[in-house]
Design a protein around this motif. Sequence first.
Motif, mmCIF file in Angstrom:
data_model
loop_
_atom_site.group_PDB
_atom_site.id
_atom_site.type_symbol
_atom_site.label_atom_id
_atom_site.label_comp_id
_atom_site.label_asym_id
_atom_site.label_seq_id
_atom_site.Cartn_x
_atom_site.Cartn_y
_atom_site.Cartn_z
ATOM 1 N N HIS A 183 45.827 -43.704 67.010
ATOM 2 C CA HIS A 183 44.800 -42.882 66.555
ATOM 3 C C HIS A 183 45.054 -42.172 65.073
ATOM 4 C CE1 HIS A 183 41.965 -42.846 69.912
ATOM 5 N NE2 HIS A 183 43.164 -42.157 70.478
ATOM 6 N N ASP A 184 44.110 -41.574 64.540
ATOM 7 C CA ASP A 184 44.119 -40.769 62.874
ATOM 8 C C ASP A 184 43.052 -40.039 63.632
ATOM 9 O OD1 ASP A 184 41.220 -42.147 63.124
ATOM 10 O OD2 ASP A 184 41.684 -43.119 61.193
ATOM 11 N N ALA A 185 42.707 -38.937 62.745
ATOM 12 C CA ALA A 185 42.866 -37.377 63.482
ATOM 13 C C ALA A 185 40.686 -37.554 63.597
ATOM 14 C CB ALA A 185 42.499 -36.306 61.860
ATOM 15 N N GLN A 186 39.990 -38.926 62.816
ATOM 16 C CA GLN A 186 38.908 -38.564 63.085
ATOM 17 C C GLN A 186 38.396 -39.078 63.923
ATOM 18 O OE1 GLN A 186 37.108 -41.082 59.960
ATOM 19 N NE2 GLN A 186 34.877 -41.026 60.274
ATOM 20 N N SER A 187 39.418 -40.830 64.454
ATOM 21 C CA SER A 187 39.070 -40.958 65.900
ATOM 22 C C SER A 187 39.549 -40.378 67.205
ATOM 23 C CB SER A 187 40.263 -42.410 66.030
ATOM 24 O OG SER A 187 41.220 -42.072 65.898
ATOM 25 N N LEU A 188 41.215 -39.505 66.850
ATOM 26 C CA LEU A 188 41.234 -38.801 68.043
ATOM 27 C C LEU A 188 40.105 -37.490 68.172
ATOM 28 C CD1 LEU A 188 43.470 -37.068 69.477
ATOM 29 C CD2 LEU A 188 44.453 -35.923 67.678
ATOM 30 N N LEU A 189 39.718 -37.189 66.973
ATOM 31 C CA LEU A 189 38.295 -36.055 67.486
ATOM 32 C C LEU A 189 37.208 -36.475 67.721
ATOM 33 C CD1 LEU A 189 36.619 -33.859 66.614
ATOM 34 C CD2 LEU A 189 35.925 -34.443 64.473
ATOM 35 N N LEU A 215 37.855 -38.928 70.838
ATOM 36 C CA LEU A 215 37.736 -39.013 71.785
ATOM 37 C C LEU A 215 37.635 -37.351 71.887
ATOM 38 C CD1 LEU A 215 39.405 -40.336 74.180
ATOM 39 C CD2 LEU A 215 41.495 -39.775 73.293
ATOM 40 N N GLY A 216 37.574 -36.301 71.782
ATOM 41 C CA GLY A 216 37.401 -35.061 72.139
ATOM 42 C C GLY A 216 36.478 -34.626 72.174
ATOM 43 N N GLU A 217 35.293 -35.464 71.497
ATOM 44 C CA GLU A 217 33.875 -34.943 72.511
ATOM 45 C C GLU A 217 32.949 -35.526 72.622
ATOM 46 O OE1 GLU A 217 33.506 -33.412 66.950
ATOM 47 O OE2 GLU A 217 33.068 -35.560 67.623
ATOM 48 N N SER A 218 33.856 -36.790 72.608
ATOM 49 C CA SER A 218 32.756 -37.413 74.148
ATOM 50 C C SER A 218 33.698 -37.302 75.726
ATOM 51 C CB SER A 218 33.545 -39.466 74.310
ATOM 52 O OG SER A 218 33.316 -39.853 75.006
ATOM 53 N N LEU A 219 35.467 -36.973 75.371
ATOM 54 C CA LEU A 219 35.448 -36.464 76.733
ATOM 55 C C LEU A 219 34.973 -35.010 77.031
ATOM 56 C CD1 LEU A 219 39.223 -37.158 76.498
ATOM 57 C CD2 LEU A 219 37.463 -38.170 77.945
ATOM 58 N N PHE A 220 34.593 -33.734 76.049
ATOM 59 C CA PHE A 220 33.871 -32.949 76.444
ATOM 60 C C PHE A 220 32.682 -32.934 76.690
ATOM 61 C CE2 PHE A 220 31.564 -28.999 74.818
ATOM 62 C CZ PHE A 220 32.413 -27.934 75.301
ATOM 63 N N LYS A 221 32.034 -33.872 76.154
ATOM 64 C CA LYS A 221 30.703 -34.015 76.687
ATOM 65 C C LYS A 221 30.613 -34.442 78.310
ATOM 66 C CE LYS A 221 26.466 -36.859 75.158
ATOM 67 N NZ LYS A 221 25.854 -37.935 74.140
ATOM 68 N N GLU A 222 31.437 -35.543 78.203
ATOM 69 C CA GLU A 222 31.388 -36.080 80.123
ATOM 70 C C GLU A 222 32.142 -35.030 80.925
ATOM 71 O OE1 GLU A 222 34.268 -40.411 80.090
ATOM 72 O OE2 GLU A 222 32.686 -40.829 77.658
ATOM 73 N N THR A 223 32.767 -34.385 80.951
ATOM 74 C CA THR A 223 33.363 -33.807 81.854
ATOM 75 C C THR A 223 32.061 -32.485 81.375
ATOM 76 O OG1 THR A 223 35.577 -33.589 80.830
ATOM 77 C CG2 THR A 223 35.247 -32.578 81.842
ATOM 78 N N LYS A 224 31.654 -31.925 80.231
ATOM 79 C CA LYS A 224 30.726 -30.901 81.033
ATOM 80 C C LYS A 224 28.999 -31.139 82.026
ATOM 81 C CE LYS A 224 28.140 -27.309 77.410
ATOM 82 N NZ LYS A 224 27.961 -26.948 76.799
ATOM 83 N N LYS A 225 29.084 -32.139 81.465
ATOM 84 C CA LYS A 225 28.040 -33.437 82.036
ATOM 85 C C LYS A 225 28.455 -33.049 83.807
ATOM 86 C CE LYS A 225 24.913 -36.612 82.689
ATOM 87 N NZ LYS A 225 24.775 -38.518 82.282
ATOM 88 N N ILE A 258 41.452 -30.667 72.055
ATOM 89 C CA ILE A 258 41.800 -32.053 70.865
ATOM 90 C C ILE A 258 40.954 -31.661 69.312
ATOM 91 C CG2 ILE A 258 41.040 -34.319 70.165
ATOM 92 C CD1 ILE A 258 41.470 -34.682 73.523
ATOM 93 N N ILE A 259 39.713 -31.220 70.367
ATOM 94 C CA ILE A 259 38.744 -31.178 68.814
ATOM 95 C C ILE A 259 38.816 -29.972 67.789
ATOM 96 C CG2 ILE A 259 36.456 -29.958 68.121
ATOM 97 C CD1 ILE A 259 35.745 -31.299 71.537
ATOM 98 N N ILE A 260 39.631 -28.553 68.849
ATOM 99 C CA ILE A 260 40.324 -27.364 67.267
ATOM 100 C C ILE A 260 41.363 -27.176 67.435
ATOM 101 C CG2 ILE A 260 40.746 -25.111 68.285
ATOM 102 C CD1 ILE A 260 38.498 -24.678 70.294
ATOM 103 N N ASP A 261 42.264 -28.365 67.464
ATOM 104 C CA ASP A 261 43.564 -28.772 67.205
ATOM 105 C C ASP A 261 43.043 -29.747 65.592
ATOM 106 O OD1 ASP A 261 45.979 -29.134 66.784
ATOM 107 O OD2 ASP A 261 46.185 -31.221 68.234
ATOM 108 N N VAL A 262 42.656 -30.978 65.949
ATOM 109 C CA VAL A 262 41.999 -31.703 65.402
ATOM 110 C C VAL A 262 41.754 -30.736 63.607
ATOM 111 C CG1 VAL A 262 41.163 -33.541 64.024
ATOM 112 C CG2 VAL A 262 41.889 -34.048 66.390
#
Length: 537
Positions: A233-239, A241-251, A439-443
Amino acid sequence: MSSFSDFCDEYFKKYFALHPTEAIHYGIGGYDHLLKDYSDEAYAEEKALAEESLRKLRQVSVKGLTPDEIIDYALMEGRLTIENYEFKKEDYRLKWPEIYLPVPHVYILTVRPTNDIIGNLLSRLEAMPEAVAQGISNLSRPESNPPKLWTRMAIASARGGITFLDNLLENPRIKQAIRDPHPLEGAIGKAERAVNDFGDFLAGDLLSRSDGIYAVGDEHYHLLLKKRHFLSHDAQSLLALGESLFKETKKELGALAEEVAPGQGIKEVTRRIQENHPPVDELIPAYENAMKAARQFVKEQSLVSFPPREELRVVPTPEFRRHEIPFAAYLSPSPKDPDQIGYYYVTPVTEEDLLREHNWTGLENTSVHESYPGHHLQFTIANSIPAAATLPRLMNESSVFYEGWALYCEQLMQEQGLLKSREHRFVMLKDRLWRALRIIIDVKTQTGKMSYDEAADLMVRELSFPRAQAEADLNWYSQSPSIPMGYASGWSMINRLREQEKKKWGSRFSLRDFHDRLLSAGSISLPLVEKRHFYDS
């Protein structure tokens, strides 16, 4: 340089001479009476060692190294590359006020094996006034410019340190070992005055001129991803991932909330769960019981092979760390501790909002993360395996593995039936949402795209955290770039690897064997573990 082994022997001998307070964490004797020197001369030696060592390491041929030695080589090359970059970037002594508070180096003597607890305590306590004076001198330089947050954290740490020192003579190990308390009493008094003077300096002088930033920036962050965690990962792809996991988990969390309390929503289900908590004076016993139940379950279900010896003690979080540990944390034993005693910290509660976070369902989930089969079992297993307990591995751990494993364990104990209620699943998903948000906050915070206050607002809004909890969490994120992202990213990688192994082995797949193989390399970069113990096989 004749061999990688020779290189390591020479490097670590010089390293611990310059960083004596780190030695006890790895079971290295001969340094327990010393504190670190932050003088210009010592700093120049540190820089020279990093530069010289990277040059020498790159002269060592990897031909003929074993697969395990190749991993150790990669870890050392990554570590030294990062160190050289950071030395060229800035002088950490002028940015990080908390490093000049030696209280943690006194505390560690009370929980780790040491050859002379009273003599070593006395030596470090007597050295504290000079160490603090060195800090005041360095931080008084015009070019010194810490982040205001870090100066505030150091002030809180100093206050907690004085409380800790006030109670030091009540420590059971000290009471058992001491014969004449007077020398120690005198040294404690001088150390307390030094810490108090440092706190006054921080609050009265340094705070007003602390305008630095803690964000490391894109280049530095990318280097950490590549050379500490060995991620693609670079920062963009890691971000992403974080946004995708956050959206899936929240749902998923929202759907479960509708099952538990139709029409009420996530916040109401959270409130209901949080109302059911132990009283303040029963908090430590509650965590002890949850830890013991988790241990017994893991043993009975044969989920992971246990090391020959291990013990976990649930204790209050040390006073000087409570400003950055709102609830719970873990301290692993050194590899040379014959009893392998770890410490499960629980922070005493001072606010009603924080007590609700210690609800019964939540503390049971936290306990599988911190104790069994989470952090404590992972680290003590590593300490029992020679290839996993080398200095290159012990000193180059990756949160992608050790925090990814602990988050995976929360899911595992749901799957296996220890945490089987819908409320348990709700708390697990809510905690996973928290880790995806990390992930989102760290990046974003470490690359300068989100402020501290924006991150705190986000945690309060999305996680319903009390503001104090959000800020305590962000405090340690600020000093640990690329560490917070490890939880959810590592969890995702372990699940992907488990599914891969299930398909590979079919009916012959063994969950225990998978866990044993996964944990056999230590708590290092997960991609390196995967390549060594899964692809290579």
